[in-house]
Design an enzyme around this catalytic site. Structure first.
Site, PDB file in Angstrom:
ATOM      1  CB  ILE A 251      48.639  30.646  39.156  1.00 36.12           C
ATOM      2  CG1 ILE A 251      48.416  30.542  37.592  1.00 36.12           C
ATOM      3  CG2 ILE A 251      48.190  29.297  39.531  1.00 36.12           C
ATOM      4  CD1 ILE A 251      49.099  29.581  36.849  1.00 36.12           C
TER       5      ILE A 251
ATOM      6  CG  ASN B 165      39.289  34.491  38.699  1.00 36.92           C
ATOM      7  OD1 ASN B 165      39.716  35.661  38.830  1.00 36.92           O
ATOM      8  ND2 ASN B 165      39.710  33.789  37.632  1.00 36.92           N
TER       9      ASN B 165
ATOM     10  CG  HIS C 222      38.529  33.287  32.805  1.00 40.80           C
ATOM     11  ND1 HIS C 222      39.918  33.403  32.870  1.00 40.80           N
ATOM     12  CD2 HIS C 222      38.288  32.671  31.630  1.00 40.80           C
ATOM     13  CE1 HIS C 222      40.389  32.960  31.857  1.00 40.80           C
ATOM     14  NE2 HIS C 222      39.512  32.555  30.831  1.00 40.80           N
TER      15      HIS C 222
HETATM   16  C1  GAR Z   1      39.171  41.440  33.194  1.00 48.12           C
HETATM   17  O1  GAR Z   1      38.829  41.241  32.040  1.00 48.12           O
HETATM   18  C2  GAR Z   1      39.214  40.251  34.102  1.00 48.12           C
HETATM   19  O2  GAR Z   1      38.264  39.413  33.667  1.00 48.12           O
HETATM   20  C3  GAR Z   1      40.591  39.841  33.618  1.00 48.12           C
HETATM   21  O3  GAR Z   1      41.515  40.578  33.501  1.00 48.12           O
HETATM   22  C4  GAR Z   1      40.614  41.913  33.477  1.00 48.12           C
HETATM   23  C5  GAR Z   1      41.029  42.880  34.537  1.00 48.12           C
HETATM   24  O4  GAR Z   1      40.355  44.030  34.282  1.00 48.12           O
HETATM   25  N1  GAR Z   1      40.916  38.583  34.234  1.00 48.12           N
HETATM   26  C6  GAR Z   1      41.633  37.648  34.100  1.00 48.12           C
HETATM   27  O5  GAR Z   1      42.120  37.435  32.572  1.00 48.12           O
HETATM   28  C7  GAR Z   1      41.955  36.596  34.902  1.00 48.12           C
HETATM   29  N2  GAR Z   1      42.506  35.184  34.072  1.00 48.12           N
HETATM   30  P1  GAR Z   1      40.262  45.402  35.435  1.00 48.12           P
HETATM   31  O6  GAR Z   1      41.453  45.366  36.074  1.00 48.12           O
HETATM   32  O7  GAR Z   1      39.906  46.669  34.721  1.00 48.12           O
HETATM   33  O8  GAR Z   1      39.205  44.482  36.396  1.00 48.12           O
END
Ligand code: GAR
Length: 201
Positions: A93, A108, A110
């Protein structure tokens, strides 16, 4: 004129990769000046090194308190002085102090259709709730949890037999399109925050 962006990531970094690929392909008028990570084991670091993007590791575990970590993070972000900070799988956060230091300059992604399923494990929350449609959301970061003004959303159908992993994979595919698209709009000065909404020009 090209914008300067910096990416914050904690893990695999596939969204980071999608953004740097789009920059290299000339789709986003920007340069990526830095990767900042809280995790020295993040695979995103390897991705940055391959294309010679400077990496700053601010190892969360090495700080005695969250406040001290936040202070180091803020200072690293100020040094980069980016036009836009891109949170790409940054799994902490962001403190109010950091949000206030960069108003309208932090986005960001999500893995759900906000305002539904905020916080961690959004895909699991969607499966458990039984929604038929989920997706991903790119939004400006404000002081609320996943609650800032929404820039773009992509819908993804939840199929019979989907589990958290299969849904996450299908959503991720859309994230890799949606995030570069939203960053492109920002870099072209086409986004305007009006109250809690984003107008696309
Ligand atoms: C992604 O799905 C992103 O949307 C999520 O983490 C993953 C990261 O993947 N983010 C969250 O949940 C934030 N709250 P990546 O490292 O392969 O981009």
């Amino acid at each position: 004129m090209k914008k300067k962006i910096a990416v914050l990531a904690s893990g695999r970094g596939s969204n980071f990769q999608a953004v740097i690929d789009a920059i290299q392909d000339g789709k986003i008028p920007a340069t990526c000046a830095a990767l900042i990570t809280d995790n020295p084991k993040a695979y995103a670091i390897e991705r940055a090194k391959k294309v010679k993007i400077p990496v700053t590791v601010i190892d969360y575990a090495s700080f005695p308190s969250r406040e001290m970590y936040e202070r180091a993070l803020l200072s690293a972000m100020q040094q980069v002085n980016a036009d836009l900070f891109v949170l790409a799988g940054y799994m902490r956060i962001v403190s109010a102090g950091i949000v206030r230091a960069f108003p309208g300059k932090m986005v960001n992604i999500h893995p759900a259709l906000l305002p539904g399923f905020t916080g961690l494990h959004a895909q699991r929350q969607a499966i458990n709730y039984g929604v038929k449609v989920s997706g991903c959301t790119v939004h400006f970061v404000d002081e609320s949890l996943d609650g800032g003004p929404i820039i773009l959303q992509h819908c993804v159908r939840v199929l019979e037999g989907d589990d958290e992993e299969s849904l996450a994979e299908r959503i991720l595919h859309h994230e890799h399109e949606c995030y570069p698209e939203a960053i492109k709009l920002f870099c072209e000065d086409r986004l305007e925050i009006v109250g809690r909404k984003v107008r696309i020009r």
